[in-house]
Structures are given as C-alpha cells and as structure tokens.
Design an enzyme around this catalytic site. Structure first.
Site, PDB file in Angstrom:
ATOM      1  N   GLY A   1     -15.180  -5.824 -15.102  1.00 33.18           N
ATOM      2  CA  GLY A   1     -15.021  -6.420 -13.778  1.00 33.18           C
ATOM      3  C   GLY A   1     -16.274  -6.234 -12.949  1.00 33.18           C
ATOM      4  O   GLY A   1     -17.083  -5.315 -13.197  1.00 33.18           O
TER       5      GLY A   1
ATOM      6  N   LYS B   1     -13.677  -5.036   2.574  1.00 35.68           N
ATOM      7  CA  LYS B   1     -14.596  -3.912   2.362  1.00 35.68           C
ATOM      8  C   LYS B   1     -16.065  -4.273   2.570  1.00 35.68           C
ATOM      9  O   LYS B   1     -16.861  -3.423   2.941  1.00 35.68           O
ATOM     10  CB  LYS B   1     -14.416  -3.330   0.955  1.00 35.68           C
ATOM     11  CG  LYS B   1     -13.132  -2.539   0.791  1.00 35.68           C
ATOM     12  CD  LYS B   1     -13.059  -1.885  -0.581  1.00 35.68           C
ATOM     13  CE  LYS B   1     -11.691  -1.284  -0.791  1.00 35.68           C
ATOM     14  NZ  LYS B   1     -11.557  -0.597  -2.070  1.00 35.68           N
TER      15      LYS B   1
ATOM     16  N   GLY C   1      -4.788   4.756 -11.645  1.00 32.88           N
ATOM     17  CA  GLY C   1      -5.362   4.562 -10.312  1.00 32.88           C
ATOM     18  C   GLY C   1      -4.778   5.450  -9.228  1.00 32.88           C
ATOM     19  O   GLY C   1      -5.357   5.550  -8.143  1.00 32.88           O
TER      20      GLY C   1
ATOM     21  N   SER D   1       0.810  -1.222   0.000  1.00 34.34           N
ATOM     22  CA  SER D   1       0.000   0.000   0.000  1.00 34.34           C
ATOM     23  C   SER D   1       0.847   1.278   0.000  1.00 34.34           C
ATOM     24  O   SER D   1       1.844   1.377   0.728  1.00 34.34           O
ATOM     25  CB  SER D   1      -0.911   0.008   1.231  1.00 34.34           C
ATOM     26  OG  SER D   1      -1.613   1.232   1.283  1.00 34.34           O
ATOM     27  N   LEU D   2       0.407   2.268  -0.782  1.00 36.51           N
ATOM     28  CA  LEU D   2       1.048   3.586  -0.788  1.00 36.51           C
ATOM     29  C   LEU D   2       0.360   4.535   0.196  1.00 36.51           C
ATOM     30  O   LEU D   2       0.801   5.659   0.385  1.00 36.51           O
ATOM     31  CB  LEU D   2       0.986   4.193  -2.193  1.00 36.51           C
ATOM     32  CG  LEU D   2       1.748   3.444  -3.293  1.00 36.51           C
ATOM     33  CD1 LEU D   2       1.564   4.143  -4.638  1.00 36.51           C
ATOM     34  CD2 LEU D   2       3.233   3.352  -2.958  1.00 36.51           C
TER      35      LEU D   2
ATOM     36  N   ASP E   1     -14.254   5.691  -2.042  1.00 36.99           N
ATOM     37  CA  ASP E   1     -13.813   5.245  -3.377  1.00 36.99           C
ATOM     38  C   ASP E   1     -14.677   5.857  -4.480  1.00 36.99           C
ATOM     39  O   ASP E   1     -14.186   6.124  -5.576  1.00 36.99           O
ATOM     40  CB  ASP E   1     -13.916   3.707  -3.503  1.00 36.99           C
ATOM     41  CG  ASP E   1     -12.769   2.997  -2.812  1.00 36.99           C
ATOM     42  OD1 ASP E   1     -11.686   3.608  -2.655  1.00 36.99           O
ATOM     43  OD2 ASP E   1     -12.948   1.824  -2.422  1.00 36.99           O
TER      44      ASP E   1
ATOM     45  N   GLY F   1     -16.206  -6.805  -9.265  1.00 37.40           N
ATOM     46  CA  GLY F   1     -15.860  -6.888  -7.841  1.00 37.40           C
ATOM     47  C   GLY F   1     -16.212  -5.621  -7.083  1.00 37.40           C
ATOM     48  O   GLY F   1     -17.024  -4.806  -7.527  1.00 37.40           O
ATOM     49  N   GLY F   2     -15.579  -5.464  -5.903  1.00 41.67           N
ATOM     50  CA  GLY F   2     -15.878  -4.335  -5.017  1.00 41.67           C
ATOM     51  C   GLY F   2     -15.597  -2.995  -5.687  1.00 41.67           C
ATOM     52  O   GLY F   2     -16.397  -2.057  -5.577  1.00 41.67           O
ATOM     53  N   ALA F   3     -14.487  -2.894  -6.396  1.00 39.62           N
ATOM     54  CA  ALA F   3     -14.136  -1.618  -7.034  1.00 39.62           C
ATOM     55  C   ALA F   3     -15.157  -1.289  -8.126  1.00 39.62           C
ATOM     56  O   ALA F   3     -15.536  -0.127  -8.295  1.00 39.62           O
ATOM     57  CB  ALA F   3     -12.732  -1.683  -7.616  1.00 39.62           C
TER      58      ALA F   3
HETATM   59  P1  NAP Z   1     -12.141  -7.921  -6.673  1.00 42.17           P
HETATM   60  O1  NAP Z   1     -13.301  -7.635  -5.787  1.00 42.17           O
HETATM   61  O2  NAP Z   1     -11.287  -9.119  -6.433  1.00 42.17           O
HETATM   62  O3  NAP Z   1     -12.724  -7.993  -8.187  1.00 42.17           O
HETATM   63  C1  NAP Z   1     -11.906  -8.297  -9.292  1.00 42.17           C
HETATM   64  C2  NAP Z   1     -12.748  -8.447 -10.548  1.00 42.17           C
HETATM   65  O4  NAP Z   1     -11.859  -8.742 -11.640  1.00 42.17           O
HETATM   66  C3  NAP Z   1     -13.755  -9.596 -10.497  1.00 42.17           C
HETATM   67  O5  NAP Z   1     -14.874  -9.239 -11.260  1.00 42.17           O
HETATM   68  C4  NAP Z   1     -12.999 -10.729 -11.205  1.00 42.17           C
HETATM   69  O6  NAP Z   1     -13.835 -11.676 -11.804  1.00 42.17           O
HETATM   70  C5  NAP Z   1     -12.298  -9.950 -12.288  1.00 42.17           C
HETATM   71  N1  NAP Z   1     -11.137 -10.654 -12.822  1.00 42.17           N
HETATM   72  C6  NAP Z   1     -10.037 -11.055 -12.156  1.00 42.17           C
HETATM   73  N2  NAP Z   1      -9.177 -11.665 -13.014  1.00 42.17           N
HETATM   74  C7  NAP Z   1      -9.788 -11.659 -14.231  1.00 42.17           C
HETATM   75  C8  NAP Z   1      -9.441 -12.168 -15.512  1.00 42.17           C
HETATM   76  N3  NAP Z   1      -8.269 -12.792 -15.711  1.00 42.17           N
HETATM   77  N4  NAP Z   1     -10.321 -12.014 -16.542  1.00 42.17           N
HETATM   78  C9  NAP Z   1     -11.503 -11.397 -16.354  1.00 42.17           C
HETATM   79  N5  NAP Z   1     -11.898 -10.891 -15.149  1.00 42.17           N
HETATM   80  C10 NAP Z   1     -11.046 -11.029 -14.106  1.00 42.17           C
HETATM   81  O7  NAP Z   1     -11.127  -6.695  -6.697  1.00 42.17           O
HETATM   82  P2  NAP Z   1     -11.491  -5.140  -6.515  1.00 42.17           P
HETATM   83  O8  NAP Z   1     -11.409  -4.744  -5.095  1.00 42.17           O
HETATM   84  O9  NAP Z   1     -12.730  -4.867  -7.260  1.00 42.17           O
HETATM   85  O10 NAP Z   1     -10.217  -4.450  -7.240  1.00 42.17           O
HETATM   86  C11 NAP Z   1     -10.055  -4.519  -8.636  1.00 42.17           C
HETATM   87  C12 NAP Z   1      -8.826  -3.714  -9.051  1.00 42.17           C
HETATM   88  O11 NAP Z   1      -9.003  -2.334  -8.738  1.00 42.17           O
HETATM   89  C13 NAP Z   1      -7.543  -4.143  -8.350  1.00 42.17           C
HETATM   90  O12 NAP Z   1      -6.496  -4.107  -9.290  1.00 42.17           O
HETATM   91  C14 NAP Z   1      -7.334  -3.080  -7.296  1.00 42.17           C
HETATM   92  O13 NAP Z   1      -5.963  -2.901  -6.982  1.00 42.17           O
HETATM   93  C15 NAP Z   1      -7.889  -1.843  -7.999  1.00 42.17           C
HETATM   94  N6  NAP Z   1      -8.363  -0.804  -7.063  1.00 42.17           N
HETATM   95  C16 NAP Z   1      -7.752   0.431  -7.120  1.00 42.17           C
HETATM   96  C17 NAP Z   1      -8.195   1.449  -6.279  1.00 42.17           C
HETATM   97  C18 NAP Z   1      -7.531   2.795  -6.343  1.00 42.17           C
HETATM   98  O14 NAP Z   1      -7.684   3.602  -5.417  1.00 42.17           O
HETATM   99  N7  NAP Z   1      -6.813   3.111  -7.387  1.00 42.17           N
HETATM  100  C19 NAP Z   1      -9.247   1.216  -5.364  1.00 42.17           C
HETATM  101  C20 NAP Z   1      -9.843  -0.056  -5.345  1.00 42.17           C
HETATM  102  C21 NAP Z   1      -9.383  -1.044  -6.198  1.00 42.17           C
HETATM  103  P3  NAP Z   1     -14.368 -12.959 -10.985  1.00 42.17           P
HETATM  104  O15 NAP Z   1     -15.205 -12.394  -9.876  1.00 42.17           O
HETATM  105  O16 NAP Z   1     -15.125 -13.713 -11.991  1.00 42.17           O
HETATM  106  O17 NAP Z   1     -13.153 -13.641 -10.454  1.00 42.17           O
END
Ligand code: NAP
Length: 281
Positions: A133, A75, A246, A23-24, A111, A135-137
């Site tokens: 995607g 989260k 990001g 984490s940064l 967020d 997920g949570g983000a």
């Molecule tokens: P998460 O809840 O684990 O969700 C990840 C999503 O990506 C899920 O929909 C997953 O699909 C999909 N995915 C993973 N690998 C894949 C692949 N090879 N092909 C297709 N879909 C794939 O993660 P998250 O919390 O949403 O975070 C997602 C990204 O956003 C991360 O890289 C995180 O570091 C970044 N992020 C950045 C910030 C920021 O402040 N810049 C804030 C939050 C998050 P399945 O569910 O089908 O596995």
C-alpha cells in the site's frame, strides 16, 4: 464505564474524520480520562472534506477544544492549518494529532511510534520489510521501519505514480503488485497498509500460496483491526508465523496522543483493557 459528569469547564478531545463512527478511540480515551479523574471527554467529530476548513477555524474558536486526532481523509489536509509541526510529522508529511497553543494548532504524528512499539519487543534484528500500500498509513510505516533501522524497505502498490512519489520522499525500493511473489522469500516483516481485509472490503492482500513462500521467522503485521483476526493474519497463524494486528498500533498511537495533550503518563493498562487486548508491563 461510568458516564462522565460534564461540567461548564469540561474540556473536549476527539477524533475528526469521515467516516468516523466506527472509531474505537472514544472508548479507549474516555476510559483513560476516567482513570486519570480529569474533567475531559473524548468524542467523534464527523467532518466531511468539504467542511474541513470551516471545522478547523470553528474548532480553534471554541476554547474548550483542547486537541484532537485526525483520521481519513484529513491527515494531510490539516498541514496548512498548523502553527507548528513536529519533526516526525514533517518526515511523514501527515499529522494524526493536534493540540491547542496560543499561536494555533501544533501537529504531530503518533502513528509512527504506534506502529513500531509492538515490534520493539522482538530482539531479533529485522532486515527486510515489505509494505503493501502507498497511502497515509504506509508513509507512517515506512518512517517507522527507518526508525527501527530496517535496511531494505520494499513497497508494493497498484498505482505507479504513488509509488514514485513515495520513492522521492523515502529511500525505498518500489514494486508493482505483480512483483510481490519474487520478494516473499527474502522478507522478515510484511505490513498490510491497504484496506483489503476490512469488514467492508473482505479478502486478503496475500493468498495462502504467497504466505507459504514467506520464511518461518516472518512477522505478519496487519494495520486493520476489524475483523480480528483478518483473513491475512488467520492464514499467517495457520502457517505458524508471528502476527500483530492493528489494535496494538491503535493503542500505542492513542497513548502517545494522550500524553501529548495532557503532558502526563497515560494509563496504558486501562486503555488496553478498554480495547479488549492484553497488556503486560
Ligand atoms: P489510504 O490513504 O486510503 O491508502 C490505502 C492504500 O491501499 C492505497 O495505496 C491504495 O491504493 C491501496 N489499496 C486500496 N484498495 C486496494 C486494492 N484492492 N488492491 C491494492 N491496493 C489497494 O488509507 P490509509 O490511511 O493508508 O489506511 C490504510 C489502512 O490502514 C486502513 O485499513 C486503515 O484502517 C488502517 N490504519 C490503521 C491504523 C491503526 O491504528 N491500526 C492507523 C492508520 C490506518 P491506491 O492509492 O492505488 O488506491
């Protein structure tokens, strides 16, 4: 950055996640706390999911812990532990920031506004977004797109059940990964909310041919900030598209979190400098 002087009254802020050592946020927030001259420090709290309940109870018992951020995988897990939850966190169904109150932890989600902030400087109205995607983000990004007034919100994912659950929560169109190609010519914002392109998962969610199919005014936004730029954004830049990474979202969600904890303006310029990104007022 000067080493903070830790006293018997120092208050603790931090980020709870697992893994969290990458984490940064500590660098960004400790610089802010130094500029503000406050007796606080911000640290990383690595808490595996199996010890989350114990950590939440223990953290509340420890009165010097004023608040903290939550990241993967906590989260959504945190929701049952909160005394109060803000409307935005309720809409998203996820909390990334909590602060202490007499009744218990109060949760919010910074967020959503962290995501939208870099987009607000575009005067052009955005009409059609493609979010990659589920997920949570992605949930925070969908809520952010709604707040921006984007009319057509498309979400593509690889797991149909997750897409359907999202569609129950938000007014969106859902698509399989294979259907992305036909959407590309109509979008003006693409947001990568998958980990594809992170240092540990190299690659790009859209290849060069797909990026060529995007209209020239498209904004390409990748939530990933390591590496900088990601392959996706590099390909977009080669195509002359506007790109956002990001780190800007990290900055603005951090600014809002700090203001939530301290109830005073955050030193945004110093926080941006700590992350190595430009900041113009
Ligand atoms: P998460 O809840 O684990 O969700 C990840 C999503 O990506 C899920 O929909 C997953 O699909 C999909 N995915 C993973 N690998 C894949 C692949 N090879 N092909 C297709 N879909 C794939 O993660 P998250 O919390 O949403 O975070 C997602 C990204 O956003 C991360 O890289 C995180 O570091 C970044 N992020 C950045 C910030 C920021 O402040 N810049 C804030 C939050 C998050 P399945 O569910 O089908 O596995």
């Amino acid at each position: 950055m000067a080493t903070p002087i830790v006293t018997g009254q120092t208050k603790l802020l931090g980020v709870m996640g697992y893994p969290v050592t990458y984490s940064l946020s500590p660098i960004m927030h400790n610089r802010a706390l130094e500029v503000l001259g406050l007796d606080y420090i911000y640290v990383a709290f690595p808490v595996p999911i199996a010890r989350f309940a114990a950590a939440m109870e223990g953290f509340f018992a420890c009165e010097s812990i004023a608040g903290f951020n939550l990241t993967i995988p906590h989260k959504q897990e945190v929701l049952p532990y909160l005394a109060k939850i803000s409307p935005v966190a309720q809409t998203v169904g996820a909390v990334n920031t909590v602060k202490r109150s007499e009744q218990g932890w109060i949760g919010t989600n910074t967020d959503v506004e962290g995501f939208t902030h870099p987009l607000k400087k575009w005067e052009r109205e955005l009409e059609t977004a493609l979010i990659l995607g589920t997920g949570g983000a992605a949930k925070a990004v969908i809520a952010g797109c709604q707040n921006l007034g984007i009319k057509n919100i498309h979400v593509a994912g690889r797991t149909l059940e997750k897409l359907q659950l999202l569609q129950q929560q938000f007014p969106i169109a859902i698509h399989s990964w294979a259907q992305i190609a036909e959407l590309l010519p109509q979008v003006d914002l693409v947001v990568n909310c998958t980990p594809i392109g992170m240092a540990e998962q190299p690659g790009t969610p859209l290849d060069q041919e797909q990026i060529k199919a995007l209209p020239p005014q498209t904004i390409l936004y990748d939530l990933i900030y390591t590496p900088r730029p990601t392959q996706l954004l590099r390909l977009g830049q080669q195509q002359g598209l506007t790109t956002i990474d990001g780190l800007e979202m990290l900055l603005y969600q951090g600014v809002l979190a700090l203001e939530f904890w301290l109830e005073q303006p955050a030193p945004i310029g110093a926080m941006a400098a700590a992350l190595g990104i430009p900041y113009k007022t």
